[in-house]
Enzyme design. Sequence first.
Site: not given
Ligand code: SAM
Ligand code: SF4
Length: 366
Positions: A72, A79, A279
């Site tokens: 990404c 993330c 949730r």
């Molecule tokens: N890329 C898109 C976005 O950021 O909107 C969708 C996928 S993203 C993985 C969705 C959400 O997952 C993020 O906004 C974050 O709140 C949550 N998330 C991602 N990595 C995480 C982690 N390591 N621990 C907890 N929540 C996480």
């Molecule tokens: Fe990309 Fe992860 Fe950020 Fe979603 S949360 S925009 S997948 S880096």
Amino acid sequence: MPVPTTTATAMNTQHNGQDSVTRHDWSVAEVEALFATPFNDLMFQAQTVHRQHFDPNEVQVSTLLSIKTGACPEDCKYCPQSGHYNTGLKKEKLMEVQRVLEKAKQAKESGTSRFCMGAAWKNPPAKDFPYVLEMVKGVKELGLETCMTLGKLSQEQTEQLKEAGLDYYNHNLDSSKEFYDSIITTRSYSDRMETLSYVRDSGMKICSGGIVGMGETVRDRAGLLVNLANLPVHPESVPINMLVKVDGTPLGDIDDLEPFDFIRCIAVARIMMPKSHVRLSAGREEMNEQMQSMAFLAGANSIFYGECLLTTPNPAAHKDKMLFEKLGIRPERRVVKNDDSQQEASLLEQVQKKQDEALFVDAAAV
Ligand code: SAM
Ligand code: SF4
Ligand code: DTB
């Protein structure tokens, strides 16, 4: 307007007779004070509010699928899918529509009511978008609620998703505006607010929440919840994620969160957004059964079910079945009833009853 049914007899409304008011004028100081309430008082208040609007023994069950994993361009410090960090994730192309539909079928058979598809994109690329729309249509045809999280959307894309049958769009604010800026530099808070406003205007339901455990203060947690609750309409779904620490990300070795602080966050979200589904989202793999049950007591009434979130582990399905059984929790049956669709609703109810059985039948065998 379609309304989800609840079992009125099971809705134990032991409260002071006054229904909580849906407010959109919270101040951060007031919410900080809520966070500082003695724990038992806060839990009682949250559970009281919860019982005014929901069956306390029902939990909505969703399944997640990563339809496009890794690389990404955003730099979200939490993330594992950010291309800015080396977490060992293999970059993947958009999953084929047919494969997504197979996964959705399996999820349906396991008793889930909503199928959430996530993509590691800044925004959905034009070349992939027609396939994304096909996924929405196909999952919808299976009789599941549909949810997607694809990053920033244009107004046109939002409308096309709605048209294809998307029920929910997930786009998190993640934290307070102030703390957010230290966690993500490549996408602004106001971009996120803009996407949320497109989603709301399109008539889709909003799923928006945040992450706890990134080193933020109580004031930041209050700021996040104020920004969600002061939206013109509360998000229908509010995921509260506990940070999943992933090696290779800048937050991979941050100190553990105090579990009671997480529970407080659920309780405050419940009090502020009384009619929303809150949730108990990422992080359950690190929680014992007692902590999860306390989250339900604080007003959480939705989970992700299945062994994987997007890229990190979630509790095994049989463990969740056992937990539900131990606590007497039933998966929520979202039967939509309106004047035109009584018959359809009754059929749906029968199908969903079968799904409930699927969620419970193995628990006894384990
Ligand atoms: N890329 C898109 C976005 O950021 O909107 C969708 C996928 S993203 C993985 C969705 C959400 O997952 C993020 O906004 C974050 O709140 C949550 N998330 C991602 N990595 C995480 C982690 N390591 N621990 C907890 N929540 C996480
Ligand atoms: Fe990309 Fe992860 Fe950020 Fe979603 S949360 S925009 S997948 S880096
Ligand atoms: C949300 O708030 N949490 C989910 C869902 N929305 C998309 C994602 C959690 C991701 C946890 C890290 C991972 O598995 O990659």
